[in-house]
Design a protein around this motif. Structure first.
Motif, PDB file in Angstrom:
ATOM      1  N   LEU A  55       0.915  -1.150   0.009  1.00 14.88           N
ATOM      2  CA  LEU A  55      -0.091   0.059  -0.220  1.00 14.88           C
ATOM      3  C   LEU A  55       1.006   1.352   0.083  1.00 14.88           C
ATOM      4  CD1 LEU A  55      -2.725  -1.048   2.501  1.00 14.88           C
ATOM      5  CD2 LEU A  55      -3.155  -0.671   0.226  1.00 14.88           C
ATOM      6  N   TYR A  56       1.889   1.368   0.641  1.00 18.78           N
ATOM      7  CA  TYR A  56       2.940   2.432   0.924  1.00 18.78           C
ATOM      8  C   TYR A  56       3.511   2.702  -0.631  1.00 18.78           C
ATOM      9  CZ  TYR A  56       6.877   5.162   2.031  1.00 18.78           C
ATOM     10  OH  TYR A  56       7.888   6.141   1.902  1.00 18.78           O
ATOM     11  N   LEU A  64      -7.560   4.313   4.320  1.00 17.37           N
ATOM     12  CA  LEU A  64      -8.511   3.575   5.178  1.00 17.37           C
ATOM     13  C   LEU A  64      -7.815   2.246   4.969  1.00 17.37           C
ATOM     14  CD1 LEU A  64     -10.897   2.893   6.994  1.00 17.37           C
ATOM     15  CD2 LEU A  64     -12.229   3.049   5.069  1.00 17.37           C
ATOM     16  N   ALA A  65      -7.418   1.773   3.869  1.00 16.83           N
ATOM     17  CA  ALA A  65      -7.037   0.329   3.436  1.00 16.83           C
ATOM     18  C   ALA A  65      -5.889  -0.047   4.502  1.00 16.83           C
ATOM     19  CB  ALA A  65      -6.695   0.538   1.669  1.00 16.83           C
ATOM     20  N   GLU A  94     -17.508   2.707   2.117  1.00 12.46           N
ATOM     21  CA  GLU A  94     -15.922   3.057   1.979  1.00 12.46           C
ATOM     22  C   GLU A  94     -15.157   1.795   2.597  1.00 12.46           C
ATOM     23  OE1 GLU A  94     -14.838   6.900   3.446  1.00 12.46           O
ATOM     24  OE2 GLU A  94     -16.839   7.275   3.824  1.00 12.46           O
ATOM     25  N   VAL A  95     -15.688   1.243   3.424  1.00  8.54           N
ATOM     26  CA  VAL A  95     -15.128   0.002   3.963  1.00  8.54           C
ATOM     27  C   VAL A  95     -14.983  -1.026   2.914  1.00  8.54           C
ATOM     28  CG1 VAL A  95     -15.209  -1.912   5.802  1.00  8.54           C
ATOM     29  CG2 VAL A  95     -15.850   0.461   6.355  1.00  8.54           C
ATOM     30  N   ILE A 102      -7.588  -3.984  -0.939  1.00  3.46           N
ATOM     31  CA  ILE A 102      -6.725  -5.041  -0.097  1.00  3.46           C
ATOM     32  C   ILE A 102      -6.521  -6.279  -0.970  1.00  3.46           C
ATOM     33  CG2 ILE A 102      -6.498  -6.310   2.145  1.00  3.46           C
ATOM     34  CD1 ILE A 102      -7.620  -3.839   3.462  1.00  3.46           C
ATOM     35  N   ARG A 103      -7.844  -6.854  -1.300  1.00  5.71           N
ATOM     36  CA  ARG A 103      -7.830  -8.220  -1.979  1.00  5.71           C
ATOM     37  C   ARG A 103      -7.006  -7.906  -3.135  1.00  5.71           C
ATOM     38  NH1 ARG A 103     -14.574  -8.958  -1.843  1.00  5.71           N
ATOM     39  NH2 ARG A 103     -14.647 -10.050   0.272  1.00  5.71           N
TER      40      ARG A 103
END
Length: 333
Positions: A55-56, A64-65, A94-95, A102-103
């Motif tokens: 993610l970074y 949020l992720a 949003e979640v 993430i998936r």
């Protein structure tokens, strides 16, 4: 050397620092450098760090992720979406969007560069339809034929007269080994012929499966085949272990054909493999927003003439690696 095939760092940093005779701070700087390499997520020490690094790299730090990965990964596994939305003061939508991101991450980034060699299975038996009947053949391709060396045969043919004691001892030794070799050759051939008999018996019991597919697979146990070929169950079990048969329905482990029966309301038992396939199809075709409970699956199977208990459905679902209802439900498609 301390990064495994999946891309994770196996060793403890303090231990590595000691081995390299450097401070822990220096080793941590080295780790940060390595974690900046491709593929994103490499040299992570756990799943959270692995996903966080990805993610970074994607420019999603403090998103949020990232928060969900670092703080709520267990809640994600339990699909506690409402709880998560309240915790962070965001909408469930949003979640769900964060979860989609993430998936798309790779929990084992190293595997892209560590492909395992493909191991091809060579069938031991072939099933071929000839003039409307199924014929079973042993696969002898590449298998050398065992024979006794002519030199040792010549020793046995020689006469004992005028031979020294050592020559007689040699002949007795060779004769003993010759008998053992003949026994082994006969045993191997007997085992092959037994496997052929088992294959023919299976084809006799499963004719409809060979013609039409898994929906017509019949319940079959070792004793059925053992009685048919007049051998012991243990013999059938041994000759089918790690053996494969090539059929019109694909290449199959010979153990695939042996499974329990599930009752039906009309009195015709069904194969447990067939029932599992029905459960798999029911879950595949279900509404992702309203997945079936095990009780509902029981009722759907009953409508298909399958007499089955709820606990059996649960057992089969777990064997198929199908998640429970709460974890299959998707709130937003």
């Amino acid at each position: 050397g301390n990064i495994d095939d999946t891309g994770y760092l196996e060793a403890d940093l303090a231990v590595l620092a000691g081995e390299a005779n450097v401070s822990l701070d220096v080793m941590e700087d080295a780790l940060v450098l390595i974690q900046s390499f491709d593929p994103p997520g490499v040299a992570a020490r756990d799943i959270k760090e692995c996903l966080g690094l990805q993610l970074y790299a994607a420019g999603m730090k403090n998103s949020l992720a990232e928060k969900l990965v670092m703080e709520r990964l267990e809640d994600l596994n339990e699909r506690q979406f409402s709880k998560i939305s309240k915790t962070y003061g965001v909408d469930v939508e949003e979640v769900v969007e964060a979860i989609r991101i993430i998936r798309e991450l790779n929990p084992k980034p190293g595997l892209e560069f560590n492909k395992e060699d493909t191991h091809y299975i060579t069938p031991d038996l072939y099933v071929v339809k000839v003039d409307g009947e199924y014929q079973v053949y042993l696969n002898d391709d590449g298998i050398p034929k065992l024979r006794i060396n002519q030199y040792y045969k010549s020793i046995l043919k020689s006469k004992n007269e005028s031979k020294s004691e050592s020559q007689k001892v040699t002949k007795d030794y060779v004769e003993n080994k010759f008998r053992s070799a003949i026994w082994m050759i006969k045993s191997i051939e007997q085992r092959r012929q037994t496997m052929l008999k088992v294959g023919r018996s299976i084809c006799k019991f499963q004719r409809e499966f060979l013609d039409k597919g898994i929906s017509y697979l019949k319940p079959l146990i070792l004793r059925n085949v053992a009685d048919d070929i007049e051998m012991h169950e243990s013999t059938v079990s041994r000759v089918t272990t790690n053996k494969y048969i090539h059929t019109p329905q694909g290449l199959l482990d010979m153990k695939f054909f042996f499974h329990s029966a599930v009752g039906s309301y009309l009195g015709n038992d069904m194969s447990s493999v067939r029932v599992k396939e029905m459960i798999r199809q029911i879950c595949k075709d279900e509404d992702a927003g309203k997945p079936h409970t095990d009780d509902q699956i029981v009722k759907l199977l009953q409508s298909k003439d399958v007499k089955i208990a709820r606990r059996t459905v649960t057992k089969y679902r777990k064997e198929l690696h199908i998640l429970p209802t709460s974890k299959r439900r998707r709130l937003y498609l």
